[in-house]
Motif scaffolding. Sequence first.
Motif, short mmCIF file in Angstrom:
data_model
loop_
_atom_site.label_atom_id
_atom_site.label_comp_id
_atom_site.label_asym_id
_atom_site.label_seq_id
_atom_site.Cartn_x
_atom_site.Cartn_y
_atom_site.Cartn_z
N ARG A 32 -23.36 70.55 24.68
CA ARG A 32 -24.34 71.50 24.17
C ARG A 32 -24.76 71.93 22.82
O ARG A 32 -26.19 72.17 22.83
CB ARG A 32 -23.00 73.19 24.40
N ILE A 36 -29.87 72.31 22.29
CA ILE A 36 -29.90 72.35 21.27
C ILE A 36 -31.43 71.73 20.62
O ILE A 36 -32.26 72.04 20.08
CB ILE A 36 -29.23 73.53 20.05
N THR A 46 -27.63 83.66 15.40
CA THR A 46 -26.58 83.87 15.76
C THR A 46 -26.08 85.52 15.41
O THR A 46 -25.74 85.59 14.62
CB THR A 46 -25.37 82.99 16.22
N LYS A 75 -34.75 90.36 16.72
CA LYS A 75 -35.59 90.72 17.54
C LYS A 75 -36.77 90.74 16.13
O LYS A 75 -37.85 90.53 16.97
CB LYS A 75 -35.70 92.16 17.72
N ALA A 78 -38.48 87.36 16.00
CA ALA A 78 -38.47 86.21 16.15
C ALA A 78 -40.18 87.87 16.97
O ALA A 78 -40.98 86.40 17.62
CB ALA A 78 -38.35 87.16 18.07
N LYS A 84 -38.35 83.53 19.96
CA LYS A 84 -37.73 83.57 20.68
C LYS A 84 -35.88 84.08 20.47
O LYS A 84 -35.11 82.89 20.48
CB LYS A 84 -37.84 83.12 22.34
N VAL A 85 -36.11 85.03 21.41
CA VAL A 85 -34.08 85.60 21.24
C VAL A 85 -33.74 84.95 22.91
O VAL A 85 -34.45 85.60 23.85
CB VAL A 85 -34.36 86.89 21.37
N VAL A 86 -32.33 84.30 22.97
CA VAL A 86 -31.69 83.30 23.79
C VAL A 86 -30.52 84.36 23.72
O VAL A 86 -29.87 84.60 23.19
CB VAL A 86 -32.05 82.51 23.60
N VAL A 87 -30.13 84.94 25.24
CA VAL A 87 -29.15 85.91 25.12
C VAL A 87 -28.63 84.78 25.90
O VAL A 87 -28.44 84.30 27.21
CB VAL A 87 -28.92 87.25 25.91
#
Length: 87
Positions: A32, A36, A46, A75, A78, A84-87
């Motif tokens: 993972r 990234i 995070t 936010k 970004a 970009k905010v990745v959820v």
Amino acid sequence: RHRMAMGVQVVVKDPAEIENIKKREMDITKERIRKIIDAGARVVLTTKGVDDLCMKYFVEAGIICARRCNKDDLKRLAKATGGKVVV
């Protein structure tokens, strides 16, 4: 016997099997983090915690990683940087 999230229960009878499970978990984590890194990220922020082993991989790759950041701050960052905010 170990209870996990969502009611999952793991029963292990052989101690060597526990080591195999831990090794596979570390391998999944590495995969993972590699994704990234390969995506070109230079900064990772995070709202949750980051394991010390994960932090080590980010540092070795020259990536800045900050944990437990405020969601509103993410936010705002970004929007200001075009990120970009990745959820």
